[in-house]
Design an enzyme around this catalytic site. Sequence first.
Site, PDB file in Angstrom:
ATOM      1  N   LYS A 138      -2.292  16.829 -20.805  1.00 43.63           N
ATOM      2  CA  LYS A 138      -3.483  16.040 -21.145  1.00 43.63           C
ATOM      3  C   LYS A 138      -3.261  15.134 -22.353  1.00 43.63           C
ATOM      4  O   LYS A 138      -2.877  15.596 -23.430  1.00 43.63           O
ATOM      5  CB  LYS A 138      -4.656  16.982 -21.402  1.00 43.63           C
ATOM      6  CG  LYS A 138      -6.018  16.309 -21.543  1.00 43.63           C
ATOM      7  CD  LYS A 138      -7.121  17.382 -21.640  1.00 43.63           C
ATOM      8  CE  LYS A 138      -8.517  16.789 -21.713  1.00 43.63           C
ATOM      9  NZ  LYS A 138      -9.548  17.878 -21.796  1.00 43.63           N
ATOM     10  N   VAL A 151     -18.974  19.279 -19.823  1.00 43.69           N
ATOM     11  CA  VAL A 151     -20.232  19.795 -20.357  1.00 43.69           C
ATOM     12  C   VAL A 151     -21.244  18.667 -20.584  1.00 43.69           C
ATOM     13  O   VAL A 151     -22.445  18.923 -20.663  1.00 43.69           O
ATOM     14  CB  VAL A 151     -20.017  20.574 -21.671  1.00 43.69           C
ATOM     15  CG1 VAL A 151     -19.235  21.858 -21.411  1.00 43.69           C
ATOM     16  CG2 VAL A 151     -19.303  19.733 -22.712  1.00 43.69           C
ATOM     17  N   GLU A 203      -9.922  22.209 -14.541  1.00 48.25           N
ATOM     18  CA  GLU A 203      -9.111  22.311 -15.756  1.00 48.25           C
ATOM     19  C   GLU A 203      -9.111  23.789 -16.198  1.00 48.25           C
ATOM     20  O   GLU A 203     -10.149  24.468 -16.112  1.00 48.25           O
ATOM     21  CB  GLU A 203      -9.788  21.430 -16.826  1.00 48.25           C
ATOM     22  CG  GLU A 203      -9.115  21.401 -18.187  1.00 48.25           C
ATOM     23  CD  GLU A 203      -9.961  20.595 -19.199  1.00 48.25           C
ATOM     24  OE1 GLU A 203     -11.179  20.388 -18.953  1.00 48.25           O
ATOM     25  OE2 GLU A 203      -9.399  20.171 -20.232  1.00 48.25           O
ATOM     26  N   CYS A 239      -9.991  15.889 -17.180  1.00 50.27           N
ATOM     27  CA  CYS A 239     -11.308  15.892 -17.833  1.00 50.27           C
ATOM     28  C   CYS A 239     -11.533  14.663 -18.728  1.00 50.27           C
ATOM     29  O   CYS A 239     -11.657  13.561 -18.232  1.00 50.27           O
ATOM     30  CB  CYS A 239     -11.497  17.209 -18.600  1.00 50.27           C
ATOM     31  SG  CYS A 239     -13.248  17.591 -18.926  1.00 50.27           S
TER      32      CYS A 239
END
Lengths: 263, 263
Positions: B109, B169, B38, B142
């Site tokens: 997205k 993350v 991404e 993501c």
Amino acid sequence: MRVGYFQFDPVFGEVKRNLDVVSERLAHVECDLLVLPELFNTGYQFVSREEAVSLGEDIPGGATTARLLELAAARRMHVVAGLAERVGNAVYNSAALIGPSGLIGVYRKTHLFAEETLWFTPGDTGFPVYDIGPARIGLMICFDWFYPESARTLALKGADIIAHPSNLVLPHCPDAMVTRCLENRVFAVTCNRIGSEERAGKKRLTYIGNSEVVNPAGNILRRAAGNQVDLSVVEIDPSEAREKRITPFNDLLAARRPEHYSS
Amino acid sequence: MRVGYFQFDPVFGEVKRNLDVVSERLAHVECDLLVLPELFNTGYQFVSREEAVSLGEDIPGGATTARLLELAAARRMHVVAGLAERVGNAVYNSAALIGPSGLIGVYRKTHLFAEETLWFTPGDTGFPVYDIGPARIGLMICFDWFYPESARTLALKGADIIAHPSNLVLPHCPDAMVTRCLENRVFAVTCNRIGSEERAGKKRLTYIGNSEVVNPAGNILRRAAGNQVDLSVVEIDPSEAREKRITPFNDLLAARRPEHYSS
């Protein structure tokens, strides 16, 4: 709130023995919501529809529900138990939610797995959620986990805790329930069985145990071994499941975008 | 069919450097579908909308797409790359699918994560699937993984392989993608980044790597380390994703029961 599971090894067709095991092992448990396996009273591996009809019981009129009502009243707890439910000539793979004051509701399995499709009628209840006071309890059974729509539907209906009686033979569900809890910010109590069954002419099925309690952050609060009887109770705060913000910018359910989803 | 990912460490704002890294490392790759992270050209941690507008590019008119078009043509491959797409004054967190003969499609997205909601406009494309010959490619980015509806929608639209540019993350996605592949019987190529970013006044973000290729049986065919640059290509048979029978009695998608699902 105390939630737990009783993972054990039902013997096929020995309903009284299986009920006795449950009554004895739970006679002193301190728990608010206790989940038993799928088809905990009969065993899993049916070989004919006649057998399912013969072992199926009325809910709440049957002997199994009667024993669970006694147990729930005696322990002042709620029990979720999987059993074959006979309704006329139909048999459902069902789960009953029973409280200290009586039967609260019945869920009939939506997604039947493999040969279950031969013995059981597909469930017609949808995925129900019941408010029992300290939490709202959603019901699904075993292979329903494979369809994300099951847990999602329960979450959208307000479930805080998914009670999930199971008879798992494949390895994926325990880890997948972590995803189910994360993606819905709910608790789940999956109660699987252990042991194996090998009915005449059928392939031996070995159950994977690994019953578990998972929280809305995807943490496994307790997971049973693969092959041991295990009565476990865990203290949880069900209000954690009502906090659906996953970042200060994202409310889990409000941020869904159904206009872009196929259904 | 050869599918792969290039996991690396984009440097924030250094678009030319990031494009050079990709061009150099992929100059000799033999691959049919290669997924990049991404926002691979700009880095992730924007601190203002102006910055996103300034680093956003037209697709296919911008410099980044031009470089990817060159690369895809030179290597006779398809590339899926995440980048900030500027459309007038709006900026989308997008993924472009580029083939040897040109741009095939753009996905914007759907589910923006955390502060992305401040810089980017929510996607308006829905989840697209493109037939590139050897397979049908579905796109998501993501945090879309967190919503089971994303991968489900792609599967219902016929995707064989989900290309999934990411900047992860949190730790959950790599294992959750196993569930996404199982529950939809699709392949997934998740390309994450590594390294960390710490922009002025912001908390340091460290990316978890662990890019992976997962098959419809939920097997992890390749998973990258958490902190190493990794260009990996795996041979797959995309027809495995077209076999939706999960038992002789269960066709995965045909056995869905939407009448019992909340949406």
